[in-house]
Structure formats: C-alpha cells, structure tokens
Design a protein around this motif. Sequence first.
Motif, PDB file in Angstrom:
ATOM      1  N   PRO A  26       0.871  -1.364   0.209  1.00  0.00           N
ATOM      2  CA  PRO A  26       0.043   0.128  -0.018  1.00  0.00           C
ATOM      3  C   PRO A  26       0.800   1.199   0.044  1.00  0.00           C
ATOM      4  CG  PRO A  26      -0.940  -1.579   1.517  1.00  0.00           C
ATOM      5  CD  PRO A  26       0.580  -2.280   1.070  1.00  0.00           C
ATOM      6  N   LEU A  27       2.025   1.162   0.771  1.00  0.00           N
ATOM      7  CA  LEU A  27       2.995   2.200   0.563  1.00  0.00           C
ATOM      8  C   LEU A  27       3.510   2.608  -0.888  1.00  0.00           C
ATOM      9  CD1 LEU A  27       4.524   4.703   2.121  1.00  0.00           C
ATOM     10  CD2 LEU A  27       6.203   2.912   2.960  1.00  0.00           C
ATOM     11  N   ILE A  51       3.632   8.127   2.746  1.00  0.00           N
ATOM     12  CA  ILE A  51       4.936   8.240   3.433  1.00  0.00           C
ATOM     13  C   ILE A  51       4.971   9.514   4.309  1.00  0.00           C
ATOM     14  CG2 ILE A  51       6.756   9.048   1.999  1.00  0.00           C
ATOM     15  CD1 ILE A  51       8.629   7.079   3.496  1.00  0.00           C
ATOM     16  N   LEU A  52       4.579  10.526   3.674  1.00  0.00           N
ATOM     17  CA  LEU A  52       4.443  11.953   4.144  1.00  0.00           C
ATOM     18  C   LEU A  52       3.659  12.060   5.561  1.00  0.00           C
ATOM     19  CD1 LEU A  52       4.256  14.238   1.119  1.00  0.00           C
ATOM     20  CD2 LEU A  52       6.583  13.716   2.594  1.00  0.00           C
ATOM     21  N   ALA A  57      -3.386   7.199  10.684  1.00  0.00           N
ATOM     22  CA  ALA A  57      -3.023   6.060  10.734  1.00  0.00           C
ATOM     23  C   ALA A  57      -1.367   5.897  10.658  1.00  0.00           C
ATOM     24  CB  ALA A  57      -3.361   4.974   9.641  1.00  0.00           C
ATOM     25  N   GLY A  58      -1.176   7.328  10.694  1.00  0.00           N
ATOM     26  CA  GLY A  58       0.569   7.514  10.450  1.00  0.00           C
ATOM     27  C   GLY A  58       1.110   6.898  11.583  1.00  0.00           C
ATOM     28  N   VAL A  59       0.867   6.906  12.772  1.00  0.00           N
ATOM     29  CA  VAL A  59       1.321   6.367  14.169  1.00  0.00           C
ATOM     30  C   VAL A  59       1.313   4.994  13.744  1.00  0.00           C
ATOM     31  CG1 VAL A  59       0.318   7.887  15.647  1.00  0.00           C
ATOM     32  CG2 VAL A  59      -0.718   5.985  15.264  1.00  0.00           C
ATOM     33  N   SER A  60       2.583   4.394  14.433  1.00  0.00           N
ATOM     34  CA  SER A  60       2.735   2.956  13.902  1.00  0.00           C
ATOM     35  C   SER A  60       2.114   1.783  14.726  1.00  0.00           C
ATOM     36  CB  SER A  60       4.343   2.772  13.914  1.00  0.00           C
ATOM     37  OG  SER A  60       5.086   2.598  15.346  1.00  0.00           O
ATOM     38  N   ALA A  61       1.080   1.913  15.293  1.00  0.00           N
ATOM     39  CA  ALA A  61       0.290   0.962  15.809  1.00  0.00           C
ATOM     40  C   ALA A  61      -0.279  -0.021  14.667  1.00  0.00           C
ATOM     41  CB  ALA A  61      -0.552   1.545  16.660  1.00  0.00           C
ATOM     42  N   VAL A  62       0.402  -0.619  14.096  1.00  0.00           N
ATOM     43  CA  VAL A  62       0.104  -1.501  13.061  1.00  0.00           C
ATOM     44  C   VAL A  62      -0.592  -2.868  13.419  1.00  0.00           C
ATOM     45  CG1 VAL A  62       0.856  -2.683  10.984  1.00  0.00           C
ATOM     46  CG2 VAL A  62       1.942  -0.795  11.660  1.00  0.00           C
ATOM     47  N   PRO A  63      -1.904  -3.335  12.734  1.00  0.00           N
ATOM     48  CA  PRO A  63      -2.676  -2.421  11.917  1.00  0.00           C
ATOM     49  C   PRO A  63      -3.967  -1.719  12.436  1.00  0.00           C
ATOM     50  CG  PRO A  63      -3.569  -4.803  11.945  1.00  0.00           C
ATOM     51  CD  PRO A  63      -2.683  -4.571  12.970  1.00  0.00           C
ATOM     52  N   MET A  64      -3.916  -1.789  13.949  1.00  0.00           N
ATOM     53  CA  MET A  64      -4.912  -0.784  14.702  1.00  0.00           C
ATOM     54  C   MET A  64      -5.343   0.454  14.338  1.00  0.00           C
ATOM     55  SD  MET A  64      -4.278  -2.197  18.645  1.00  0.00           S
ATOM     56  CE  MET A  64      -2.532  -1.836  18.532  1.00  0.00           C
ATOM     57  N   ALA A  65      -4.245   1.270  13.788  1.00  0.00           N
ATOM     58  CA  ALA A  65      -4.643   2.805  13.514  1.00  0.00           C
ATOM     59  C   ALA A  65      -5.255   2.602  12.202  1.00  0.00           C
ATOM     60  CB  ALA A  65      -3.165   3.527  13.614  1.00  0.00           C
ATOM     61  N   GLY A  95      -0.796   2.478   4.051  1.00  0.00           N
ATOM     62  CA  GLY A  95       0.271   3.191   3.571  1.00  0.00           C
ATOM     63  C   GLY A  95       0.879   3.882   4.580  1.00  0.00           C
ATOM     64  N   PRO A  96       0.140   4.922   5.257  1.00  0.00           N
ATOM     65  CA  PRO A  96       1.005   5.869   6.031  1.00  0.00           C
ATOM     66  C   PRO A  96       1.077   4.907   7.459  1.00  0.00           C
ATOM     67  CG  PRO A  96      -1.553   6.398   5.876  1.00  0.00           C
ATOM     68  CD  PRO A  96      -0.995   5.609   4.848  1.00  0.00           C
ATOM     69  N   ASN A  97       0.178   3.924   7.549  1.00  0.00           N
ATOM     70  CA  ASN A  97       0.641   2.967   8.772  1.00  0.00           C
ATOM     71  C   ASN A  97       2.076   2.374   8.742  1.00  0.00           C
ATOM     72  OD1 ASN A  97      -1.590   0.687  10.871  1.00  0.00           O
ATOM     73  ND2 ASN A  97      -0.121   2.218  11.531  1.00  0.00           N
ATOM     74  N   VAL A  98       2.196   1.636   7.790  1.00  0.00           N
ATOM     75  CA  VAL A  98       3.412   0.980   7.680  1.00  0.00           C
ATOM     76  C   VAL A  98       4.675   2.027   7.733  1.00  0.00           C
ATOM     77  CG1 VAL A  98       2.632  -1.222   6.877  1.00  0.00           C
ATOM     78  CG2 VAL A  98       3.206   0.714   5.156  1.00  0.00           C
ATOM     79  N   ALA A  99       4.246   3.253   6.852  1.00  0.00           N
ATOM     80  CA  ALA A  99       5.213   4.333   6.987  1.00  0.00           C
ATOM     81  C   ALA A  99       5.460   4.749   8.621  1.00  0.00           C
ATOM     82  CB  ALA A  99       4.847   5.450   6.209  1.00  0.00           C
ATOM     83  N   GLY A 100       4.644   4.763   9.106  1.00  0.00           N
ATOM     84  CA  GLY A 100       4.681   5.258  10.587  1.00  0.00           C
ATOM     85  C   GLY A 100       5.861   4.221  11.472  1.00  0.00           C
ATOM     86  N   VAL A 101       5.716   2.868  11.159  1.00  0.00           N
ATOM     87  CA  VAL A 101       6.839   1.757  11.611  1.00  0.00           C
ATOM     88  C   VAL A 101       8.217   2.497  11.224  1.00  0.00           C
ATOM     89  CG1 VAL A 101       7.495  -0.186  11.801  1.00  0.00           C
ATOM     90  CG2 VAL A 101       5.084   0.216  11.425  1.00  0.00           C
ATOM     91  N   ILE A 102       8.451   3.005   9.941  1.00  0.00           N
ATOM     92  CA  ILE A 102       9.630   3.226   9.625  1.00  0.00           C
ATOM     93  C   ILE A 102      10.089   4.611  10.100  1.00  0.00           C
ATOM     94  CG2 ILE A 102      11.065   4.071   7.694  1.00  0.00           C
ATOM     95  CD1 ILE A 102       9.290   2.215   5.744  1.00  0.00           C
TER      96      ILE A 102
END
Length: 376
Positions: free
Chosen positions: A103-104, A111-112, A324-332, A355-362
């Motif tokens: 998705p990212l 990613i922004l 969803a940009g915070v990295s609580a995957v996939p809850m957010a 997309g933003p969720n997994v970007a948040g992990v990075i």
Amino acid sequence: MSEIIQQMINTSGLANLTFNNLFMIALACIFLYLGIKKQYEPYLMIPISFGILLVNLPLAGLMSAGADGNPGGLLYYLYQGTNLGIYPPLIFLCLGSSTDFGPLLANPKTILLGGAAQFGIFAAFFLAVLLGMPPQEAASIGIIGGADGPTAIFLTTRLAPHLLSAIALAAYSYMALVPIIQPPIIRLLTTEKERKVVMKESRQVEQKEKIIFPIIVTVFVSLLVPSATTLIGMLMLGNLIRECKLVPKLTEALQNSLMYVITILLGITVGAKADGDLFLSITTLKIIFLGLLAFAIGTASGVLLGKLMYRLSGGTVNPMIGAAGVSAVPMAARVVHNEGQKEDPGNYLLMHAMGPNVAGVIGSAVAAGVLLAFFG
C-alpha cells in the motif's frame, strides 16, 4: 521449637512485605485484568503484568544479580536480552516478515503522513525538557508518541533504563487504547464531507518493487541516520525474507513461533524492572501525561497533513488516513477504516490507511535513531 517457627516467620515473604510491594502487586493484578478481561494488548500486557507480580514478591530473588559464586535469578539473565537491546530488534525482524509495504509503494506520498505523525514525539520531547527533565528521559518519554512498543523499549534501555517499565506500560497501554483515543481527535479535526471521501483504488504493485524496497530503505536510512540501522535493518530483513518467497518456512517461523517467544521474554523482563519507588513518583505521572499528549499530537499532526493533501488533491484524499501515520499496525488503520464506514458503509479505507500506517513504523524507528544519535 519456637525459635524455628520464629525464624520461618522472619524469613518468609509475608514478614518482608512492604507498602511498595503491596502496591505493585495490586497494580500487576489490575494490568492482568485489563489484559485478560478487557483484552488490552494481551500478548504483551499479560507477561508484563506477571513480570511485575513476580519481581515484587519479597525474597524471591528473580532479578538478583548473584554474588560470591551464587547464581543470579532467572529473570536477571533473561533481562539481559532487553538490557543489551536484543529483543526489540528481533521483534522488528518478525514484524517485517508480517508487513506488506505494497500500500505504501502503491501510493508513495502517504509516507509523508507517516512522517507527520512523528511530530508528537518531538513535541513531547521539548515539553518534557521544559518541565525540567533530562534530555535522555525526555527522549524516552517522547518516543511513546510513535505508538511503537519495541522502539520505545529499545530507545529507553539506551537512554533512561530506570524508566523502562513505566514507559513500556504507557506505550503498550496507549497502543491498546488506539480505538478509544483516536476517533474523537479524527472527528474534531475533520468535517463530515472530508470523512466521506472515497479514495480510488491503488495501482497494483509488482513483486520486483517489493523486493527492491527493503534493500533501498536499509541503505538510504542507514547512510542518513546510522543509529537507526539496528531497527530498520531487522525490519527490512524480515520483509525481504517475506517478499522473496524463497523460504516460506522461515517466514512462517518469524511470523509465529519466534514472534511469540520473543514477545513473552520481552514482556516478562520489562515487567521485572517495575519498581515501586518509580511508580509512586511524580516522574511516572509525567510519563503518563506526556505519553498521552505525544500520541494525541501525533494523531492530530497526521490528520492535519491529510487535510492539506485533501485540499491540494482537489478532494481525492481522505484526510482521516493521516491518523494511521502512528505505527500501531494495523490498529490505527482499522480505526480509520471504521470511522469511514460510520459515515459511508460502502467506503473501504483500510488499504489506503495501511500506507501511512507502515510508513509510521519506519518513521518511529528513524525518530528513535535521531534521538539516540543526539543523546545516546
């Protein structure tokens, strides 16, 4: 006979119970209730809570370092994996094997949003410094805003290990409360029209892209922020193992057995660092307040950038996906999807929010690397 009985009483745990022990045992039971009954992050809440319980039983010596040839306690040796920063990167390795960056890659501009959501980390950091906390403690508290437990633990063990148990519990508690904390912030910052935006289907990502992505990210991030290499490298290695599809048994082991083993070891040893003096201090109240503030600001920052993207795109981007940009995957991502469904049952935002969720992990791993570079 009476002397023997008296000695047994004096050397029992009951005779050595302190108020701090009783308080921490009661706190452990509360957290066990939240983990079991309320199902708040049970995979980690249960072992963390039981670790708190075990270490606060008087004279058990589970965290004893040992001396004069006597062996140390079981949890003391298991804790070295946390203390030396071994368990969190292994969690990232397992997480990478479970993460789909498709998705990212299909919508790179998201990613922004993952980057914007990390603003809460630095906002809480500067506020903690203003409140008189040392920068190492402030950085460890701020990282809670990334909603990434392993990253919070990894950074705290290096900068403020004495705060480890309080920060870990705060981080995982707020992760568990994502469905409660985020919706009011999303609704406050968006209009009904914005929440109803239906995003078009993303392009299909080729397998070649998914294989190249973890390699490029590892090289780029490591050259830019070397101190983030440990977390990013393990995350991307796990993802590469997943995407090359050559070692399915290894992928399965990372996603299941190894993940669960490391999770319980990490949880019980983090709980074993819970100290009554810390939990009954003003510092803990600051951690709870600033951690919540960091998480709320991170969510709001993502949504606000989402609103900007909504305007610039002519209304084709649903600003809620920024939360969803915070990295609580996939809850957010699920929270964003559910909020969209409330406005329009036919609106499916899950994959767009991933997309933003997994970007948040990075993003949270890079933020931790930046803080570690400055204050480590």
